[in-house]
Write an enzyme that holds these catalytic residues in place. Structure first.
Site, PDB file in Angstrom:
ATOM      1  N   ASP A  30       0.858  -1.171   0.000  1.00 16.96           N
ATOM      2  CA  ASP A  30       0.000   0.000   0.000  1.00 16.96           C
ATOM      3  C   ASP A  30       0.908   1.239   0.000  1.00 16.96           C
ATOM      4  OD1 ASP A  30      -2.387   1.586   0.391  1.00 16.96           O
ATOM      5  OD2 ASP A  30      -1.733   1.823   2.463  1.00 16.96           O
ATOM      6  N   ASP A  58      -1.314  -1.032   6.235  1.00 18.74           N
ATOM      7  CA  ASP A  58      -1.497  -0.593   7.618  1.00 18.74           C
ATOM      8  C   ASP A  58      -2.906  -0.136   7.947  1.00 18.74           C
ATOM      9  OD1 ASP A  58      -1.586   1.811   6.199  1.00 18.74           O
ATOM     10  OD2 ASP A  58      -0.653   2.929   7.842  1.00 18.74           O
ATOM     11  N   ASP A  62      -6.841  -2.277   4.085  1.00 18.69           N
ATOM     12  CA  ASP A  62      -5.881  -3.285   3.639  1.00 18.69           C
ATOM     13  C   ASP A  62      -6.202  -4.678   4.178  1.00 18.69           C
ATOM     14  OD1 ASP A  62      -4.276  -1.412   2.244  1.00 18.69           O
ATOM     15  OD2 ASP A  62      -3.349  -0.801   4.126  1.00 18.69           O
TER      16      ASP A  62
END
Length: 815
Positions: free
Chosen positions: A504, A703, A707
């Protein structure tokens, strides 16, 4: 050790925790059998009232006298346990040499009620309270270690058996080998006396010292889970049983098998084999204790007490008495007791235990502090927020403990092989016995027994059982020290094989919070004025970028201006009046509403956007006054980590909900292989499935809550410890600090661990496989070599030692 001696008759001791208590201080009290007891807090009183007899008296470990815990003037702590003394002299003797007085004494304070126990070899076995594993018969161990727990009771018991049994086994060995040593015992005392003396010395070793092993062996036969204990029990039992029959009924053996003293005895083989096995078990248990050092070191980071601040003053209370919302003072040099925020004061805090960074971090009012970190210089008052098992330190300990109990998929192969190996070994032992009995030289029966027992002993797959668990336990402890928390062994094994890493952007590659990067002044305005006007409007905005502009204005010392007639224009920006001027801050569409031409600055705007920045335009009284740019900065460590990951053979794919232009700007700067922009949480999970469908092994690092689906879908999910709890819960690996260097460390650890496991399995399989035919006597026709059962036992133990030693090498791996 520490001691708190009572200085006045008016001071008494809390019988539970040992702290001194002033009876006049209004502390909790309880009565029992006509006596009043004083406590430092309600938690100690509750423990006392639940079981008062456990806390009233203690035995002086030096002289054995009974001491009242509430009035004992002398107390010391050793190995997490409190000891009470009748006099200062006893205390001094104890502190000088505690082991002389404790010996093999187990910890007196039991594990907390409800503690779950599991088998170190079969972690699927879980029960409340101690006991034996129904599969392998080994003693169960607590799932969650206690910082105050004493040494492993099984290790204490085995050491006691070793100290008593080893001299007896040695004596039997010397008696049997007297002729070879130049000590003709039989000529001196008579053959019958020596034979009976061997029986008397060997029997306690077999019956008492070997009792746990025979119990495990019998359990394995009853449950059908044949294992190393099956072979040990059958082998030593056969040697002892044959010797017992030889001693009691010598006449049933043919003359060819007897010498002038009678049929051969193998008491020394049975006794020495059991002692050698016991030595291996003591070494294994000691090594397992060492693998728990990482957990105990983490638990020891938290102080035992906290200084609570109340309206009535300050008092030291046990850590388990701290509740969320309590105000706690942390003085210089003390550890932060629990997680919370600074309420008053400032200091620098060493957070290396969670970040790995040695540089202390400045903490001021409102900053978060973590339990277990070390306060360096200043003093501050904090508000407790997460206490007990909710603290970060407790969650780390729980995660490491869970990982150490887990089993890697490669262990299934070892278990499957062992399932065939043990019955095969028993079959080979029977076959060796028959062949030696039929074709062996005289006395054939003696050779047959020696060969069968040697096969059973040397083939014990104890090293096989240790090969994977030992590596996993050492590796997860080493990872925890480096800020890499492994949820289970499967994640470790899978991560060693990963081909693609999906990351990410926000919070993983970047800092996760936007910050002011550029202020461009146009026309007659200067940068300070532009920033002050923009900040004046953003004070009334709830947009995520407003905080970045306000923080930037404060950092750069821009004057504080107030806006009136504030209005937020959906999808465009904000506008209002500042110092009598009409001011607007937003995108190009908002500027169009005010008739402001952007032709001259289009290239500058495009340049900012190509750098991954969000450009906001400032208009004042119908004129373009400046441009303010905000971006989520890339972490300083990210670029180096990406290079290292590429060197490790990983392909990097960035999946983000950001725009394509912003994502590509970040990817160009970092050298990322592939970009997927504008993706939703569902799209991220679909990307993972797409890559897996192409035959790739995929890890996902993120995080945020968004996600979590992708983390769960990946072969290995990697969560940043600074992120959302749901992300951490969905991941197999958690990076405490939250930067990509942790992934590099995790990759190195995973590959080293799998290499170590393969080495261990080689030691176990090849060693045992090569040893069985030698023990069976395959070399005897060519070289006259027949392995003694004692040599076989020593070789079997050496196999386990090699596995343990190889596993412990992981403690020194450089991450």
């Amino acid at each position: 050790m520490s001691d708190t001696a009572l200085d006045a008759d008016t001071i008494t001791r809390d019988p539970v925790c040992g702290m001194t208590v002033d009876p006049e201080a209004g502390k909790p009290i309880a009565s029992h059998d006509g006596h009043v007891y004083h406590f430092c807090h309600d938690g100690c009183r509750a423990k006392f009232e639940a079981d008062p007899e456990a806390y009233i008296q203690a035995d002086d470990p030096v002289c054995g006298m009974t001491v009242n815990r509430a009035t004992a003037r002398h107390m010391a702590k050793h190995a997490g346990e409190r000891f009470y003394f009748c006099s200062g002299r006893c205390k001094e003797k104890f502190e000088a040499a505690p082991d002389d007085y404790l010996g093999d004494r187990p910890a007196s304070e039991p594990m907390p009620e409800g503690t779950l126990y599991t088998c170190p070899m079969d972690p699927e076995i879980v029960q409340e309270g101690p006991g034996d594993c129904p599969i392998c018969g080994m003693a169960l161990e607590p799932m969650m270690p206690s910082a105050d727990a004493g040494p492993n009771p099984e290790l204490i018991d085995f050491r006691r058996r070793l100290w008593i049994g080893a001299p007896l086994a040695l004596a039997v060995l010397v008696l049997e080998m007297g002729g070879m040593l130049g000590l003709p015992w039989a000529d001196w005392f008579g053959g019958t006396a020596v034979r009976w003396l061997q029986f008397l010395l060997a029997t306690p070793v077999v019956v008492w010292v070997g009792q746990p092993f025979f119990k495990r062996g019998w359990s394995s036969i009853v449950t059908g889970n044949l294992n190393m204990w099956t072979l040990i029990a059958i082998g030593t039992g056969a040697a002892y049983g044959f010797s017992l029959v030889s001693l009691l009924l010598p006449g049933i053996f043919p003359a060819a098998l007897q010498d002038h003293h009678g049929p051969p005895l193998y008491f020394e083989a049975a006794a020495v084999i059991l002692i050698l096995v016991l030595v291996g078990q003591v070494m294994e248990l000691t090594a397992r204790d060492r693998t728990g050092d990482a957990i105990r070191a983490l638990m020891d980071l938290a102080p035992k007490t906290a200084r609570r601040v109340t309206d009535a003053g300050e008092e030291d209370v046990p850590l388990d008495a701290v509740k969320a919302g309590d105000r706690l003072r942390v003085r210089p040099g003390e550890s932060v007791p629990v997680d919370g925020t600074v309420a008053d004061g400032r200091s620098s805090v060493d957070e290396s235990m969670i970040t790995g960074e040695p540089v202390p971090v400045e903490k001021t009012e409102g900053d978060a502090v973590t339990g277990g970190t070390l306060n360096k210089t200043g003093s501050f008052v904090m508000t407790a927020e997460a206490v007990g098992s909710d603290t970060l330190l407790s969650r780390i300990v729980a995660m490491v403990a869970q990982a150490q109990r887990s089993r890697a998929p490669i262990q299934a192969l070892a278990d499957q092989v062992a399932g065939y190996f043990v019955p095969a070994v028993i079959g080979i032992a029977i076959l060796a016995f028959i062949l030696w009995l039929a074709f062996g030289p005289s006395p054939a029966l003696g050779y047959a027994v020696v060969a069968a027992v040697s096969v059973l002993i040397i083939a014990c797959p104890c090293a096989l059982g240790l090969a994977t668990p030992m590596s996993i336990m050492v590796a997860t402890g080493r990872g925890a020290q480096a800020g890499v928390l492994i949820r289970d062994a499967e994640a470790l094994e899978r991560f060693a094989k990963v081909d693609v890493l999906v990351v990410d952007k926000t919070g993983t590659l970047t800092e996760g919070r936007p910050s002011l990067t550029d202020v461009i002044a146009l026309g007659d305005h200067d940068e300070t004025r532009v920033l002050a006007l923009a900040a004046a409007l953003e004070r009334g905005s709830e947009h995520p970028l407003a905080e970045a502009i306000l923080a930037g204005a404060e950092e750069r010392g821009a004057p504080h201006l107030e806006a009136t007639d504030f209005d937020a224009v959906t999808g465009k920006g904000v506008r209002g009046s500042v110092d009598g001027a009409t001011v607007a801050l937003g995108n190009a569409r908002l500027m169009d509403d005010f008739g402001i031409d952007l032709a001259e600055v289009e290239s500058r705007i495009a340049g900012l956007q190509n750098d991954g920045k969000t450009a906001m335009l400032l208009g004042v009284d119908g004129q373009l006054a400046g441009i303010v740019a905000v971006a989520d900065r890339i972490k300083e460590t990210t670029a180096g980590a990406i290079r290292d990951l590429h060197k490790a053979g990983l392909r990097i794919v960035m999946a983000t909900g950001d725009s394509q232009r912003t994502a590509e700007a970040v990817a160009r700067e970092l050298g990322i292989d592939e970009v997927r922009a504008g993706v939703s949480p569902e799209d991220k999970a679909a990307l993972i499935e797409e890559l897996k469908g192409n035959g790739l092994s995929v890890a996902m690092a993120g995080d945020g809550v968004n996600d979590a689906p992708a983390l769960a879908a990946a072969d290995v999910g990697i969560a940043m410890g600074t992120g959302a709890d749901v992300a951490v819960e969905s991941a197999g690996v958690t990076l405490v600090k939250g930067d990509l260097r942790g992934i590099v460390r995790a990759r190195v650890l995973a590959q080293a661990t799998m290499r170590n496991i393969r080495e261990n399995l080689f030691f176990a399989f090849v060693y045992n496989s090569a040893g069985v035919p030698v023990a069976a006597g395959i070399l005897f026709p060519f070289f006259g070599v027949l392995l003694s059962p004692m040599v076989a036992a020593a070789a079997m133990s050496l196999s386990s030692v090699s596995v343990i030693g190889n596993s412990l090498r992981l403690r020194g791996i450089k991450l």
